[in-house]
Design an enzyme around this catalytic site. Structure first.
Site, PDB file in Angstrom:
ATOM      1  N   LYS A 135      18.493  61.743   6.006  1.00 54.61           N
ATOM      2  CA  LYS A 135      19.567  61.547   6.988  1.00 54.61           C
ATOM      3  C   LYS A 135      20.552  62.710   6.893  1.00 54.61           C
ATOM      4  O   LYS A 135      20.814  63.202   5.796  1.00 54.61           O
ATOM      5  CB  LYS A 135      20.324  60.239   6.712  1.00 54.61           C
ATOM      6  CG  LYS A 135      19.503  58.982   6.950  1.00 54.61           C
ATOM      7  CD  LYS A 135      20.391  57.754   6.949  1.00 54.61           C
ATOM      8  CE  LYS A 135      19.579  56.512   7.305  1.00 54.61           C
ATOM      9  NZ  LYS A 135      20.432  55.318   7.444  1.00 54.61           N
ATOM     10  N   ARG A 269      36.544  53.216  15.123  1.00 49.67           N
ATOM     11  CA  ARG A 269      37.095  53.062  16.479  1.00 49.67           C
ATOM     12  C   ARG A 269      36.884  51.620  16.932  1.00 49.67           C
ATOM     13  O   ARG A 269      36.189  50.866  16.261  1.00 49.67           O
ATOM     14  CB  ARG A 269      36.332  53.980  17.444  1.00 49.67           C
ATOM     15  CG  ARG A 269      34.859  53.614  17.519  1.00 49.67           C
ATOM     16  CD  ARG A 269      34.121  54.234  18.674  1.00 49.67           C
ATOM     17  NE  ARG A 269      32.818  53.629  18.835  1.00 49.67           N
ATOM     18  CZ  ARG A 269      31.757  53.884  18.094  1.00 49.67           C
ATOM     19  NH1 ARG A 269      31.836  54.758  17.102  1.00 49.67           N
ATOM     20  NH2 ARG A 269      30.611  53.261  18.309  1.00 49.67           N
TER      21      ARG A 269
END
Ligand code: MV4
Length: 470
Positions: A135, A269
């Protein structure tokens, strides 16, 4: 709240819903987002010009950009969200893994630092066991993932993973995680104020996705029992505390077949799917966000919250199911939203709206609440059947297919559900042969809408609309 909202708009959004319906709107540049919505300095000057006190970033665009948040902080305006410091910390996936493991939050077995050499990667992979994933440390949300099945293919894949990470994120740091097979994607909503109060608002099940695009979300998850929920939510609160988080955020987890859960990443967020959490808790997350940014305390305590009933959200995209889900553009020549008790529509379109190529194809979010999951599924399916968006193709037929599927109804699905099952059932034939009835419906719609035929042959482009008229 008595606050006057000011929006910003680009050339393409001159007549957009948000431009028209906010009390005030400031033009910030060209249609390409790189010329408008991604221009940090333009957004800050627009806020100053309008006399705004604070900036809400929404989701997407600059909402998780630590440099932008820092600019807002330094400009003397208030950012309605976390500090640039928390966002920067969670932006590095390796740093986040390190922090989580120190704080007792379970992470997927793997490395907490970037891989320096093929030898090191092979040693680590041997310890963890194949298959593994490379990743990108600067990645996230589905970008920069590379599967490795065995040692023979490791070296080549490491090289391409590093190259792609460099190109996509400007940082070639990659790390290793054990591949979790057939997991679920479950996230926990957290929120905290500037006074050190933290709370979670339970989980959202987000496993129904296509190519990393979520399409159906629900809360609570059928897979999470009380004990797992207690552990999962307390891990999420620990994660938020570990990075000194303030405001609304989400901790993403992978949950395996045995209900082991692992921290994946933090979304710093408000998320698209927040309505399902608002439905089951009764908390208005955006209102809470604004209060927090203004320095007020959380308006509730953890023990006042409980899961009430069941909520589902469906994301409606301007995509063509008959054409590999390619974005569909055009003018909405007829639009009618469903309504009724326990039905919510968050949308930014209306009859006459132009759906352009410039931005994300999400048109609307339909969410429903009912006392139980069965009722919630029934309600949102009916609502989808009564949702008319004509002029562009939409994924409404796919959503109804999901809601009718036995795997979805039983609750036994994982992140591979759509890919696995949709191949067996393709809508291509139905949607590519509209037949006579479409013309009649299109005529009726145009009559109702009093609009000229648009560029898309004037056809009703969603076969589910036929059900209502049959
Ligand atoms: C994984 C995984 C399996 N094992 N990590 C994709 C999005 C990014 N945030 C992380 N992702 C995954 N990480 C390990 N160790 C499978 C995925 C994954 C996925 C995760 C959540 C929702 C949808 C997904 C689709 C494909 C792969």
């Amino acid at each position: 709240m008595g606050i006057i909202p000011v929006s910003v708009f680009s050339d393409a959004d001159k007549n957009a819903y948000h431009t028209i319906w906010t009390d005030e709107s400031v033009h910030i540049g060209g249609s390409k987002s790189s010329e408008s919505y991604l221009r940090m300095e333009k957004i800050i000057s627009a806020a100053k010009e309008a006399g705004a006190e604070a900036i809400h970033p929404g989701y997407g665009f600059l909402s998780e950009n630590a440099d932008f948040i820092q600019m807002v902080e330094e400009s003397g305006l208030v950012f309605i969200g976390p500090s640039s410091k928390s966002v920067r910390m969670m932006g590095s996936k390796t740093a986040a893994r390190e922090l989580m493991s120190k704080s007792g939050v379970p992470i997927v077995p793997g490395t907490k630092k970037g891989i320096e050499s093929v030898e090191e990667a092979k040693n680590e992979a041997l310890k963890i066991g194949y298959p593994i994933l490379f990743k990108a440390s600067a990645g996230g949300g589905g970008k920069g993932l590379k599967r490795v099945n065995n040692e023979d293919e490791l070296a080549d894949i490491l090289e391409s993973a590093k190259r792609e990470a460099k190109n996509a994120f400007g940082d070639d740091t990659v790390y290793i995680e054990k591949l979790i097979e057939e997991p679920r994607h479950i996230e926990v909503q957290v929120i905290s104020d500037k006074h050190g109060n933290y709370a979670h608002l339970f989980e959202r099940e987000c496993s129904v996705q296509r190519r990393h695009q979520k399409i159906v979300e629900e809360s609570p998850s059928t897979f999470i029992d009380q004990k797992t929920r207690a552990n999962l939510t307390s891990a999420a609160v620990s994660a938020a505390k570990a990075c000194g988080y303030v405001n609304a955020g989400t901790i993403e987890f992978l949950v395996d077949k045995n209900k082991n859960f692992y921290f994946l990443e933090m979304n710093t967020r408000l998320q698209v799917e927040h309505p399902v959490t608002e439905w089951i808790t009764g908390i208005d997350l955006v209102k809470e966000q604004i209060r927090i940014a203004a320095g007020e305390k959380l308006s509730f305590a953890q023990d006042e919250l409980k899961i009430n009933g069941h909520a589902i959200e469906c994301r409606i995209y301007a995509e063509d199911p008959a054409n590999n889900f390619l974005p569909s553009t055009g003018v909405i020549n007829y639009h009618k939203m469903p309504q009724g008790p326990g039905i919510r529509v968050d949308e930014g379109i209306d009859t006459g709206s132009n759906v352009s190529v410039y931005y994300d194809p999400m048109l609307s979010k339909l969410s429903c609440w009912s006392r139980n999951r069965e009722g919630s599924i029934a309600k949102i399916r009916t609502a989808l059947q009564n949702y008319i968006i004509s002029g562009v193709r939409t994924n409404i037929s796919l959503l109804i297919w999901v809601l009718n599927h036995s795997a979805f109804n039983s609750g036994m699905y994982d992140i591979n559900f759509i890919e696995k099952e949709y191949l067996k059932y393709s809508l291509t034939e139905e949607t590519s042969q509209p037949g006579e009835i479409h013309k009649i419906i299109a005529a009726l719609s145009r009559e109702a809408a009093k609009l000229p035929i648009n560029g898309k042959n004037g056809k009703i482009q969603n076969e589910w609309e036929l059900l209502k008229y049959d």
